[in-house]
Design a protein around this motif. Sequence first.
Motif, PDB file in Angstrom:
ATOM      1  N   GLN A  19       0.821  -1.207   0.000  1.00 16.43           N
ATOM      2  CA  GLN A  19       0.000   0.000   0.000  1.00 16.43           C
ATOM      3  C   GLN A  19       0.858   1.262   0.000  1.00 16.43           C
ATOM      4  O   GLN A  19       0.498   2.252  -0.630  1.00 16.43           O
ATOM      5  N   THR A  24      -2.019   3.347  -2.278  1.00  9.60           N
ATOM      6  CA  THR A  24      -3.446   3.040  -2.222  1.00  9.60           C
ATOM      7  C   THR A  24      -3.838   2.669  -0.807  1.00  9.60           C
ATOM      8  O   THR A  24      -3.038   2.107  -0.062  1.00  9.60           O
ATOM      9  N   ASP A  25      -5.054   3.010  -0.449  1.00  6.24           N
ATOM     10  CA  ASP A  25      -5.556   2.602   0.857  1.00  6.24           C
ATOM     11  C   ASP A  25      -6.748   1.659   0.713  1.00  6.24           C
ATOM     12  O   ASP A  25      -7.433   1.357   1.675  1.00  6.24           O
ATOM     13  N   ASN A  26      -6.970   1.170  -0.508  1.00  9.21           N
ATOM     14  CA  ASN A  26      -8.067   0.247  -0.759  1.00  9.21           C
ATOM     15  C   ASN A  26      -7.640  -1.142  -0.308  1.00  9.21           C
ATOM     16  O   ASN A  26      -6.907  -1.852  -1.008  1.00  9.21           O
ATOM     17  N   LEU A  27      -8.110  -1.541   0.856  1.00 13.24           N
ATOM     18  CA  LEU A  27      -7.701  -2.796   1.476  1.00 13.24           C
ATOM     19  C   LEU A  27      -8.109  -4.004   0.640  1.00 13.24           C
ATOM     20  O   LEU A  27      -7.292  -4.894   0.380  1.00 13.24           O
ATOM     21  N   SER A  30      -6.041  -4.274  -2.568  1.00 12.16           N
ATOM     22  CA  SER A  30      -4.651  -4.630  -2.249  1.00 12.16           C
ATOM     23  C   SER A  30      -4.529  -6.104  -1.910  1.00 12.16           C
ATOM     24  O   SER A  30      -3.622  -6.790  -2.408  1.00 12.16           O
TER      25      SER A  30
END
Length: 66
Positions: A19, A24-27, A30
């Motif tokens: 991340q 990106t912070d889209n869990l 990811s």
Amino acid sequence: MDVLDSLSVAQRETLASFQAITNTDNLDTSVTVLNSTDWNLEVSRAAPSPVRSEEHTSELQSPPLS
């Protein structure tokens, strides 16, 4: 059950690195990318990112015609 709860310590560390590298912070995305590359960070970095693809697609769309 939270996605993070199902990850090992090593997977959480790889996720954090991924991340940070991909910004990106889209869990969910990811984890999906990392799962698809068997949690290999080097391969994951080279894989096409759905997050980046969505961003580029929206940038390429033409404005609506009036």
